[in-house]
Design a protein around this motif. Structure first.
Motif, PDB file in Angstrom:
ATOM      1  N   HIS A 165      13.362  -5.624   9.656  1.00 52.46           N
ATOM      2  CA  HIS A 165      13.934  -5.499  11.000  1.00 52.46           C
ATOM      3  C   HIS A 165      13.288  -6.449  12.006  1.00 52.46           C
ATOM      4  N   ASP A 166      12.416  -7.312  11.518  1.00 52.29           N
ATOM      5  CA  ASP A 166      11.849  -8.368  12.362  1.00 52.29           C
ATOM      6  C   ASP A 166      12.764  -9.589  12.260  1.00 52.29           C
ATOM      7  N   LYS A 167      13.241 -10.082  13.392  1.00 55.66           N
ATOM      8  CA  LYS A 167      14.241 -11.157  13.379  1.00 55.66           C
ATOM      9  C   LYS A 167      13.718 -12.451  12.770  1.00 55.66           C
ATOM     10  N   ARG A 168      12.396 -12.573  12.613  1.00 54.61           N
ATOM     11  CA  ARG A 168      11.845 -13.785  12.010  1.00 54.61           C
ATOM     12  C   ARG A 168      12.013 -13.811  10.493  1.00 54.61           C
ATOM     13  N   VAL A 169      12.209 -12.660   9.888  1.00 50.93           N
ATOM     14  CA  VAL A 169      12.379 -12.566   8.439  1.00 50.93           C
ATOM     15  C   VAL A 169      13.833 -12.838   8.082  1.00 50.93           C
ATOM     16  N   ARG A 170      14.062 -13.791   7.178  1.00 51.45           N
ATOM     17  CA  ARG A 170      15.436 -14.188   6.853  1.00 51.45           C
ATOM     18  C   ARG A 170      15.797 -14.013   5.379  1.00 51.45           C
ATOM     19  N   LYS A 171      14.821 -13.573   4.579  1.00 53.42           N
ATOM     20  CA  LYS A 171      15.094 -13.453   3.145  1.00 53.42           C
ATOM     21  C   LYS A 171      14.361 -12.255   2.562  1.00 53.42           C
ATOM     22  N   LEU A 172      15.052 -11.529   1.682  1.00 56.67           N
ATOM     23  CA  LEU A 172      14.440 -10.469   0.886  1.00 56.67           C
ATOM     24  C   LEU A 172      14.728 -10.757  -0.574  1.00 56.67           C
ATOM     25  N   SER A 173      13.682 -10.770  -1.379  1.00 56.75           N
ATOM     26  CA  SER A 173      13.844 -10.835  -2.828  1.00 56.75           C
ATOM     27  C   SER A 173      13.169  -9.604  -3.412  1.00 56.75           C
ATOM     28  N   PHE A 174      13.941  -8.792  -4.119  1.00 53.22           N
ATOM     29  CA  PHE A 174      13.455  -7.504  -4.619  1.00 53.22           C
ATOM     30  C   PHE A 174      13.722  -7.387  -6.107  1.00 53.22           C
ATOM     31  N   THR A 175      12.732  -6.924  -6.840  1.00 52.88           N
ATOM     32  CA  THR A 175      12.918  -6.528  -8.232  1.00 52.88           C
ATOM     33  C   THR A 175      12.485  -5.077  -8.365  1.00 52.88           C
ATOM     34  N   GLY A 176      13.390  -4.246  -8.866  1.00 53.57           N
ATOM     35  CA  GLY A 176      13.090  -2.825  -8.988  1.00 53.57           C
ATOM     36  C   GLY A 176      14.337  -2.048  -9.359  1.00 53.57           C
ATOM     37  N   SER A 177      14.319  -0.771  -9.099  1.00 51.73           N
ATOM     38  CA  SER A 177      15.417   0.099  -9.500  1.00 51.73           C
ATOM     39  C   SER A 177      16.654  -0.132  -8.645  1.00 51.73           C
ATOM     40  N   THR A 178      17.805   0.189  -9.219  1.00 49.67           N
ATOM     41  CA  THR A 178      19.068   0.065  -8.482  1.00 49.67           C
ATOM     42  C   THR A 178      19.082   1.011  -7.285  1.00 49.67           C
TER      43      THR A 178
END
Length: 502
Positions: free
Chosen positions: A242-255
């Motif tokens: 929710h910080d506007k500076r963050v533009r990418k999420l890469s996640f590995t884990g459960s559905t």
């Protein structure tokens, strides 16, 4: 009729002393890595790291909260402009240095993975080699960012297409491959020119912190990579998204967790790469080479002790070879030596937690209650630690929960089939679509079946598909985007189109 392969549910090993595991763990950092510095959590909180072989605490690391996460985002922002402007060749050189340092420390890292994750030392050594390969691959890819130039069809202007770093990336990794999942995300992010914050799994934070120190030694500039360990993953990751500076999420884990994060990311329209759960079918046709199929089954099922999203989850065997395959496979499974991963002669370590053992046991009991026959295994081991016997189930009913859930353990349910159309329908009857395995001497048929399977990856006559040079990812609810290959770096790049007239 398949003869049962008997096993004894006892731990045939000398206990690895807690001091031995703790001695390995004590060389890893224990603080947060923010802005190129090792710092304590602002609230002063810590949590223990547990050795799954003994359930003993072997280390204590910092437990970050939202203010720590915001400090990591701030550090990533301060470093972003300079890293974006760093020439690709320089980024490449830094990543190659990371590759060499990782290999120099390979044995210690393998032992560190073993004591906090539990996997057998041989598995851990393979993981370190795999993890290092992402640094080498993306050192090579860093200088190959794609671009296009050409006239518009109308002739009115030139079309210029370039790619630039997407921005600050939050990387959330699981416990099952604590080194490889970290490097598979960090390396392409840095190659693309992004800065990042890594949030490793609370079960296995030491490996991530150790990699952070190696990257610092390799010359990664302060703030380009930040590492935040926490038991408060939900609020910490949410705050960053929710910080506007963050533009990418890469996640590995459960559905299930992936769905939650996608909702969180939607608020700021954050770009998402999601490598989620799997329910891999392992299909053996009656013309397959049985020796190859059984060897492939052992790799596809037992790599990392079955705790892998790519693990074969459902074994579909054509009826003519069902008894022979089941017997051979069960014999191989029963022969595995089970014990603490640091014990050099052991091939299967513990599961990650007591909850993981309980889940596997529940799935096996449900399958047996619904008519499955226990060929080998079928119980946890007596004594300390989170061990479960290698298990093969035959005649598994279509309504058994084990065919619907991701097992994440050393259990192989076997189901018979008659025809190609039947097995394709069975294989695709799942919300997941990560990987499938097909064994047949008839390459034309194997390729045709591969084309019909609803999965992002297919292994033909081999039980492993992972490769830093290949696009890793799934269809349906197994994820979005790809990791590895040149596709992996594109996940961290924005496409910019310029219409130019002169």
């Amino acid at each position: 009729m398949v003869v049962n392969v008997k096993t004894t549910p006892t731990l045939e090993t000398t206990r690895v002393a807690p001091s031995q595991a703790a001695a390995v763990a004590c060389d890893a950092p224990s603080q947060l890595f923010i802005g190129g510095q090792w710092v304590a959590a602002k609230g002063g909180r810590t949590f223990d790291v547990i050795d799954p072989s003994t359930a003993d605490a072997i280390a204590t690391v910092c437990d970050a909260d939202i203010p720590d996460a915001m400090a990591a985002v701030e550090a990533a922002e301060k470093a972003a402009a300079a890293w974006k402007a760093t020439p690709p060749r320089r980024r490449s050189d830094v990543l190659m240095k990371c590759f060499h340092l990782l290999l120099e420390q390979a044995e210690w890292l393998a032992r560190l993975i073993t004591v906090e994750n539990g996997k057998a030392l041989a598995d851990a050594r393979s993981e370190v080699a795999y993890a290092a390969e992402f640094f080498r691959w993306y050192a090579e890819e860093a200088v190959r960012s794609p671009g296009e130039f050409g006239p518009a069809p109308s002739g009115a202007n030139q079309i210029i297409v370039s790619h630039e770093p997407i921005g600050i990336a939050v990387l959330v990794t699981p416990w099952n491959f604590p080194a490889a999942m970290a490097t598979r995300k960090i390396a392409p992010a840095l190659a693309a020119g992004c800065t990042c914050i890594l949030k490793p799994a609370a079960e296995t934070p030491l490996t991530a912190l150790a990699i952070g120190e190696l990257m610092r030694q390799a010359g990664v500039p302060a703030g380009v990579v930040n590492i935040v360990t926490t038991k408060r993953a939900g609020p910490v990751v949410s705050a960053m998204l929710h910080d506007k500076r963050v533009r990418k999420l890469s996640f590995t884990g459960s559905t299930g967790v992936g769905r939650i994060l996608l909702r969180e990311a939607a608020d700021q329209v954050v770009s998402c790469s999601m490598e989620l759960g799997g329910n891999a079918p392992f299909i053996v046709f009656d013309d397959a080479d049985l020796e190859t199929a059984v060897a492939g089954a052992m790799v596809a099922k037992m790599r990392n002790g079955g705790e892998a999203c790519t693990a074969a989850n459902r074994f579909y065997i054509q009826k003519r070879i069902l008894a022979d395959f089941t017997r051979r496979f069960a014999e191989e499974m029963a022969a595995l030596k089970v014990g603490p991963g640091l014990a050099a002669d052991k091939q299967l370590g513990p599961l990650i937690t007591e909850a993981a053992v309980a889940k596997v046991d529940r799935l096996v009991e449900d399958a047996v209650a619904k008519g499955a026959r226990l060929v080998t295994g079928g119980s946890r081991l007596s004594g300390e630690g989170f061990f479960y016997l290698p298990t093969v189930l035959a005649n598994v009913s279509a309504d058994a929960e084990i065919l619907r859930e991701e097992i994440f353990g050393p259990v192989a349910p076997i189901i018979a089939f008659d025809t190609e159309d039947e097995v394709v329908e069975l294989a695709n009857d799942t919300e997941y679509g990560l990987v499938s395995y097909v064994f047949s001497r008839d390459l034309k048929r194997a390729l045709a079946v591969a084309g019909r399977l609803e999965s992002g990856m297919v292994g033909i006559n081999r039980g492993v598909v992972s490769d830093a040079a290949a696009p890793f990812g799934g269809m349906k609810q197994s994820g979005l985007g790809r990791e590895g290959s040149h596709h992996g770096m594109l996940e961290y790049l924005e496409t910019k189109y310029i219409a130019a007239a002169w």
